[in-house]
Write a protein that holds these residues in place. Structure first.
Motif, PDB file in Angstrom:
ATOM      1  N   GLY A 242       0.884  -1.272  -0.068  1.00  0.00           N
ATOM      2  CA  GLY A 242       0.032  -0.016  -0.097  1.00  0.00           C
ATOM      3  C   GLY A 242       0.810   1.395   0.080  1.00  0.00           C
ATOM      4  O   GLY A 242       0.431   2.360  -0.489  1.00  0.00           O
ATOM      5  N   GLY A 243       2.174   1.309   0.545  1.00  0.00           N
ATOM      6  CA  GLY A 243       2.952   2.403   0.656  1.00  0.00           C
ATOM      7  C   GLY A 243       2.443   3.282   1.826  1.00  0.00           C
ATOM      8  O   GLY A 243       1.571   3.025   2.304  1.00  0.00           O
TER       9      GLY A 243
ATOM     10  N   VAL B 220      -6.687   6.108   3.628  1.00  0.00           N
ATOM     11  CA  VAL B 220      -5.734   6.240   4.610  1.00  0.00           C
ATOM     12  C   VAL B 220      -6.188   5.761   6.155  1.00  0.00           C
ATOM     13  O   VAL B 220      -7.321   5.781   6.332  1.00  0.00           O
ATOM     14  CB  VAL B 220      -4.961   7.506   4.574  1.00  0.00           C
ATOM     15  N   ALA B 245      -1.258   4.508   3.794  1.00  0.00           N
ATOM     16  CA  ALA B 245      -2.144   4.146   2.877  1.00  0.00           C
ATOM     17  C   ALA B 245      -2.734   2.967   2.955  1.00  0.00           C
ATOM     18  O   ALA B 245      -2.006   2.017   3.359  1.00  0.00           O
ATOM     19  CB  ALA B 245      -1.477   4.135   1.228  1.00  0.00           C
ATOM     20  N   ILE B 246      -4.164   2.818   2.880  1.00  0.00           N
ATOM     21  CA  ILE B 246      -4.827   1.357   2.983  1.00  0.00           C
ATOM     22  C   ILE B 246      -4.469   0.604   1.788  1.00  0.00           C
ATOM     23  O   ILE B 246      -4.452   1.005   0.474  1.00  0.00           O
ATOM     24  CB  ILE B 246      -6.190   1.635   3.141  1.00  0.00           C
ATOM     25  N   PRO B 247      -3.933  -0.745   2.021  1.00  0.00           N
ATOM     26  CA  PRO B 247      -3.482  -1.483   0.819  1.00  0.00           C
ATOM     27  C   PRO B 247      -4.576  -1.834  -0.019  1.00  0.00           C
ATOM     28  O   PRO B 247      -5.792  -2.200   0.466  1.00  0.00           O
ATOM     29  CB  PRO B 247      -2.700  -2.755   1.517  1.00  0.00           C
TER      30      PRO B 247
END
Lengths: 438, 438
Positions: A242-243, B220, B245-247
């Motif tokens: 997701g980063g 997020v 960040a939500i994957p």
């Protein structure tokens, strides 16, 4: 190998193409054959290391890459351009105090008060080839309170100054929308408080982020980068697929460290996801970031910070269409309506890695994965050809001409026609090996 | 205190209001007076803890919250609804193999082959009050290859099955766009491969994420949550102000742990940023997430996972307008075009914390921070009143009626009129203290 077999099987199962256009199966096998052109990673890495150190040493001599605070042209009233700079809270606060003191003295002396506001009219926004970005010409106009035409705007300006002062004193960050809502009656609508905020930014010579008014962020980053976000240490090699969301307030970012050899700037999140999932940065040490389309201010600030502090080459992976190039131009030269802040928002010297119009034939992207350009695409493409920032790079002009001649565009995703991981396994490694960027 | 003074000063400097509408200054002082109503945090926390443990025990008895895989209704052909479930790669692969073997045997016996495809027509998408979500009625139609009308679609279906099989074998994830580009000639345009992908999902009884075809993410998360994203341990209390960040691929999320007492679902990123910067989750242990507007699939999957695994109450902070409620409905009941997957995408029992139409008067939000509803707003609001999911909650009906009667809406940001941190310092703590949600 299994991928190769799968694709072969799939092509056999599909319909055969009888046109003169490259057939999917032959294009796929050609694309696959490029895999054999790849040298061992160690060899590619050696040339990338050379590139990275060259970038580090060359940037030392480039004024455009110096942090604006070094020279602080904003405090130089003799400068013919308005260039705002990042300032710390103390400095911004004292600049506001100075403005207000000046106004107070003016009132006490019986002359009322007036603000000197730089004009941000389009005619004042020009592209400077030397600096390689759009800047704002210094042309100020008076905004006196004791004038029916400007009384309201002078009040709004005073109010925004006082709000920014309060935000800074509290040590917090707010959005433009927050600012607007603190005094809806005075501001009327948000475009007014937004415009005056830009005025204030120019008047104070500070970036909008120095004023602690932030834009919402949509960018993400992953790869060989460690930084602190509001004091929390973030290791971007350990952010999964997701980063890490790029923080909206750049001034809370500190402690940037990296062993990357380059920064890979990606237009879209689909390609970002592929790179993140394949952990491309472990094979070729790099920092991968995307704004998911049109670049937002937070991502642009973040990229610039990385470039300035790490002195790494920036390679861009965008769609092969006029908008891909337009996105590059926003990262590199800024957008017109924030020309006064171009020094902080722009990252010079981004290389166009791909997908370039010439790649479509070079990699034999199947005809059906290319899209015809619309009339609007062609119009935008032609306008780009007239832009100074394109003209100064011969390679770009040629590519754009190729695009307009063939009237074809293609997305990064078009490379998926050779296999889902073709991007990370063949296309990008080969590009890096051949140093094929312009 | 200094904030109070500042606001007082600002109001004095502003123009005085002579209308009957609440004046900014009095509204501000009333808003400020609410601060004194706040009990000590320890007392609020005690009641929140009771709430959290109640949620945990009640959810044990609720079938709707059970993980669909527990019961796996998708393998029950007698069920009158199609409910897809998360399946692991082995299971999906063997389901594909079974389908293909069946087709092969059918071909060998001289009968050609045909797929039985569930119909996803709007008339088959119905809201079930018992389950509190939209589901897909089981009604299958044949898609034979040996029929001019369906030959192409049967081919596309076979191709998508083979592509999904390949993706699963490689253990990677791809986007819908990637899938489309692998065979543009066959698919023609992306809407076709997308539609068949949904068909395949229904046919196999698997969620789209089980097929490893993911949507791009925009959500997020921040707060009292630890999870692993593709094996990387993410501590969401240490994600700065930008958040994590939500994957995009929920199946790479594991090891969810939390000491939060509730989940705070936020409509917009401006409010999210305020909460993250003020580290609201340290004062009231919670998990804060936002999809930045219209909820995307990744965020919905993530929220459901959190709710199912952590059994925490979910409180929603949305704008006081029909779209705020519509966003709640998507999280809770799903969207119509993905009704077959509603079991995995929806999170039942979300409480509407605020900003509710009744809050506008209760908190004396100044008139000028409220916006008149447009004709379209009113139309959407009236439509919502007819929706089953609204009707079954008396409190919601009343709020919506209030909204339509007053014809006023307001954004979360309107609370900024009482100070930038009013949301985190007064409004939300008071809401939590008074358990003011419906």
């Amino acid at each position: 190998m299994s991928e190769k077999k799968r694709r072969g099987g799939a092509a056999a199962a599909g319909t055969a193409s009888s046109s003169k256009k490259p057939r999917v199966s032959s294009a796929a096998s050609y694309a696959e054959s490029l895999r054999s052109k790849l040298r061992p990673d160690a060899s590619i890495l050696t040339s990338l290391r050379a590139l990275a150190s060259a970038a580090a040493s060359s940037s030392k001599s480039k004024a455009a890459l110096k942090y604006p605070a070094d020279q602080d042209p904003s405090v130089d009233p003799a400068s013919s351009y308005i260039v705002v700079a990042d300032q710390d809270t103390t400095s911004v606060t004292s600049r506001i105090n100075r403005l207000v003191l000046f106004a107070a003295r003016s009132i006490l002396s019986g002359r009322g008060f007036s603000f000197a506001v730089p004009s941000r009219a389009a005619s004042n926004q020009i592209y400077l080839p030397d600096l390689d970005r759009i800047v704002l010409v210094r042309r100020e106009s008076a905004r006196p309170f004791a004038n029916v035409a400007t009384a309201r705007k002078a009040t709004v300006t005073a109010r925004v100054l006082s709000l920014v002062h309060a935000v800074l004193r509290r040590g917090i960050h707010v959005t433009k929308r927050d600012l607007f809502y603190t005094d809806v009656k005075l501001f009327g609508d948000q475009s007014q408080s937004d415009a005056v905020l830009d005025d204030v930014s120019c008047m104070l010579g500070c970036t909008r982020s120095s004023l602690h008014v932030v834009a919402s962020e949509k960018g993400v980053v992953v790869g060989r980068l460690i930084f602190a976000d509001d004091g929390d240490r973030i290791d971007c090699t350990r952010m999964g697929v997701g980063g890490k969301a790029i923080p909206p307030n750049i001034d809370r970012v500190s402690g940037i460290e990296s062993d990357a050899l380059f920064i890979l700037l990606v237009e879209k999140d689909a390609a970002f996801m592929r790179l993140a999932e394949d952990r491309f940065y472990n094979r070729f040490p790099c920092i991968i970031l995307t704004a998911k389309g049109q670049p937002d201010v937070a991502t642009r600030l973040f990229l610039r910070r990385l470039k300035v502090e790490l002195k790494l080459p920036v390679l861009a992976l965008v769609d092969s269409d006029p908008y891909g190039l337009k996105i590059l131009s926003v990262y590199m030269c800024g957008s017109k309506n924030m020309s006064y802040d171009s020094a902080n928002l722009t990252t010079p010297d981004i290389k166009w890695l791909g997908v370039r119009p010439s790649d479509l034939d070079k990699y034999r992207v199947p005809e059906q994965c290319r899209l015809p350009m619309t009339d609007h695409d062609i119009k935008v493409g032609k306008e780009l050809l007239e832009e100074d920032f394109v003209k100064q790079n011969e390679g770009w002009v040629k590519e754009l001409e190729t695009m307009l001649r063939t009237r074809q565009k293609a997305e990064i995703q078009a490379l998926s026609s050779f296999g889902f991981q073709y991007l990370t396994e063949v296309y990008l490694p080969l590009k890096l090996q051949q140093q094929d960027w312009i």
